[in-house]
Design an enzyme around this catalytic site. Structure first.
Site, PDB file in Angstrom:
ATOM      1  N   ASN A 119       0.794  -1.230   0.000  1.00  0.00           N
ATOM      2  CA  ASN A 119       0.000   0.000   0.000  1.00  0.00           C
ATOM      3  C   ASN A 119       0.828   1.283   0.000  1.00  0.00           C
ATOM      4  O   ASN A 119       0.370   2.312  -0.472  1.00  0.00           O
ATOM      5  CB  ASN A 119      -1.003   0.001   1.160  1.00  0.00           C
ATOM      6  CG  ASN A 119      -0.361  -0.199   2.508  1.00  0.00           C
ATOM      7  OD1 ASN A 119       0.756  -0.691   2.627  1.00  0.00           O
ATOM      8  ND2 ASN A 119      -1.074   0.162   3.559  1.00  0.00           N
ATOM      9  N   GLU A 135       4.625  -3.942  12.559  1.00  0.00           N
ATOM     10  CA  GLU A 135       3.611  -2.905  12.358  1.00  0.00           C
ATOM     11  C   GLU A 135       2.467  -3.589  11.634  1.00  0.00           C
ATOM     12  O   GLU A 135       2.544  -3.875  10.444  1.00  0.00           O
ATOM     13  CB  GLU A 135       4.193  -1.741  11.558  1.00  0.00           C
ATOM     14  CG  GLU A 135       3.336  -0.491  11.643  1.00  0.00           C
ATOM     15  CD  GLU A 135       2.318  -0.406  10.534  1.00  0.00           C
ATOM     16  OE1 GLU A 135       1.146  -0.730  10.805  1.00  0.00           O
ATOM     17  OE2 GLU A 135       2.672  -0.019   9.417  1.00  0.00           O
ATOM     18  N   CYS A 189      -3.152   1.310   7.182  1.00  0.00           N
ATOM     19  CA  CYS A 189      -3.389   0.778   8.525  1.00  0.00           C
ATOM     20  C   CYS A 189      -3.777   1.882   9.495  1.00  0.00           C
ATOM     21  O   CYS A 189      -4.387   1.616  10.534  1.00  0.00           O
ATOM     22  CB  CYS A 189      -2.156   0.040   9.025  1.00  0.00           C
ATOM     23  SG  CYS A 189      -0.644   1.013   8.904  1.00  0.00           S
ATOM     24  N   GLU A 203       8.839   2.912  14.431  1.00  0.00           N
ATOM     25  CA  GLU A 203       9.567   3.364  13.256  1.00  0.00           C
ATOM     26  C   GLU A 203       9.455   4.877  13.191  1.00  0.00           C
ATOM     27  O   GLU A 203       8.379   5.443  13.412  1.00  0.00           O
ATOM     28  CB  GLU A 203       8.998   2.724  11.989  1.00  0.00           C
ATOM     29  CG  GLU A 203       9.202   1.215  11.959  1.00  0.00           C
ATOM     30  CD  GLU A 203       8.681   0.558  10.690  1.00  0.00           C
ATOM     31  OE1 GLU A 203       9.384  -0.321  10.173  1.00  0.00           O
ATOM     32  OE2 GLU A 203       7.586   0.923  10.234  1.00  0.00           O
TER      33      GLU A 203
END
Length: 489
Positions: free
Chosen positions: A162, A261, A295, A469
């Protein structure tokens, strides 16, 4: 035979292969897989299909490069990142066109991803020279305590489709800054942007073997082979919670450092005192970024009963006015979803919500093909127990459920296994503080629909994973701490 398109000009013909130790090569089997344009289902090009054996060869190269790379001065590592930042920035339009072609997002949105994604290289170019330990006297005297940071070692990065650039740069950037080598397995739906980025990093001076790329349709086989090798020391994965759990279990055998993640189910809370127009603006950002295929996308809209009708009407007008079409076309606001399965999943969730009693404000039905499109959709009066409130939609659908009290809103927001991002609109400062403390999420956006920032720690809790991150915290994921006891005299 695939037709040439200018968007592919970032990639040399041999750059649509496997990168091992600085050399582009074909798969030993000769196998290649097709990269599909989600706007019409046509074949863009083909890419070499790596096997588990070739993935191990990529790890061989990373292991061989690790010693010298870890001893490269931090300033040199930072300058490579800075140069890559400048090169990608200069070619932002080309990267955006390539990303739009293989993933479907509009060119304008792809430019936004380039600007966001490459900022991780600039941020970690500056952090490379700020890796430090500490020196102190032992509390009881008699010795001195020294700590120093060392790179974790060879890493495996598994990136999703994505955000083909940004999900790679926010792993690659800190790894390079910390002195780690890596093997990257990009999503088979969108490998081209990562292959182009690898070419830019080589041009920027990254030594052979530091970055190795293994595009493949055998993600499970490649990942399992690499994670079973005791030379690998870290895995970082962005993707679904289901696959993340598998990788965590596999990582236990070698006791790998792990960053995950994973999925999200972000609530978007609109309170009775909110600026409704501002909340609609924020909802457009939080919901429609990447066609909802993020997300961090707002998944559930929890709106106070007193403003729900106004919010739904205004959001419906905004979303209903968006133009759906091919991402490269002028005037298009919303591109296609990634594949037919995505359209089917979104369609089923909307159908079930309507069956449960939801009212369609706009959208609600997928158009006929070609391409994998779904219209921006707003649903009002969605029952709290509807499946669309429990599952990650990953599409341009905004389901609105009402609430009456702050306690009810927070309880519903937290009633999920996920805990990545959340959003809230209110003008009450005390409530803002309460929400920050009570929402069980790694990220909370107050009166904003955008939480991602390279200077901030990105990550979640619960089934949304662990590790961070970005920000100062991001580079720590790639560093080990060594403690040294020194005699005082």
């Amino acid at each position: 035979m695939t037709a040439h398109t200018p968007a592919l000009d970032l990639l040399a013909p041999d750059q649509r292969g496997i990168l091992i130790g600085g050399t582009w090569r074909e798969a030993d089997s000769g196998d290649r897989f097709e990269v599909i344009d989600p706007a019409d289902g046509s074949v863009i090009t083909t890419v070499a299909d790596a096997s588990a054996g070739e993935a191990i060869e990529a790890l061989d190269a990373a292991v061989e490069a690790q010693h010298s790379w870890s001893r490269t001065p931090p300033r040199e590592r930072g300058e490579i990142l800075r140069t890559a930042f400048e090169l990608v920035t200069a070619r932002a339009d080309e990267f955006a066109a390539l990303m739009s072609l293989e993933m479907g997002k509009t060119v304008a949105e792809a430019r936004g991803e380039v600007a966001y994604g490459i900022e991780f290289f600039r941020w970690y170019a500056e952090e490379a020279v700020r890796i430090h330990g500490r020196y102190m006297q032992a509390p009881a005297g008699g010795s001195r305590l020294l700590t120093l940071k060392k790179p974790v070692g060879p890493c495996l990065f598994v990136t999703p489709w994505n955000f083909p650039l940004a999900m790679g740069t926010r792993k690659i950037g800190p790894a390079i800054a910390a002195g780690c080598t890596m093997v990257v397995k990009p999503a088979h739906q969108t490998p081209l942007t990562m292959l182009a980025l690898a070419g830019v990093l080589a041009e920027a001076g990254l030594p052979d073997g530091v970055l190795n790329i293994v595009p493949t349709t055998d993600a499970a086989g490649v990942s399992e082979a690499l994670m079973a090798d005791d030379r690998l020391r870290k895995v970082s994965f962005t993707g679904s919670t289901g696959i993340g759990k598998v990788l965590v279990r596999q990582s236990a055998e070698q006791l790998l450092r792990v960053s995950m993640e994973l999925g999200g189910n972000a609530p978007f809370l609109v309170f009775e005192d909110a600026d409704v127009d501002a909340a609609v603006d924020g909802a457009m950002l939080a919901k429609m970024r990447n066609m909802g295929e993020a997300c961090t996308a707002a998944n559930r809209f929890l709106v106070h009963r007193s403003v729900a009708a106004e919010f739904a009407e205004k959001l419906g007008k905004r979303m209903g006015a968006l133009t759906v079409g091919r991402g490269q076309d002028t005037g298009v606001d919303v591109g296609p979803l990634i594949d037919e399965k995505a359209v089917e999943s979104v369609s089923q969730l909307v159908t079930d919500a309507i069956h449960d009693g939801a009212t369609v404000v706009c959208g609600g039905q997928a158009p006929d093909g070609p391409g994998f499109f779904y219209p921006p959709t707003v649903l009002l009066d969605v029952p709290a127990e509807s499946a669309i409130n429990a599952e990650e939609i990953f599409g341009p659908v905004a389901p609105i459920t009402t609430f009456d009290t702050e306690e009810e809103a927070v309880a519903r927001a937290n009633d999920t296994e996920y805990g990545l991002s959340s959003y809230a609109y209110t003008r009450d400062l005390a409530r803002t503080i309460r929400l920050a403390e009570s929402l069980d999420y790694g990220m909370v956006g107050i009166n904003t629909g955008l939480v991602s920032n390279p200077a901030a720690p990105f990550g979640g809790v619960k089934a949304s994973g662990f590790g961070r991150e970005g920000g100062f915290e991001g580079i720590e994921e790639y560093l080990e701490t060594t403690y040294v006891n020194l005699p005082a005299g």
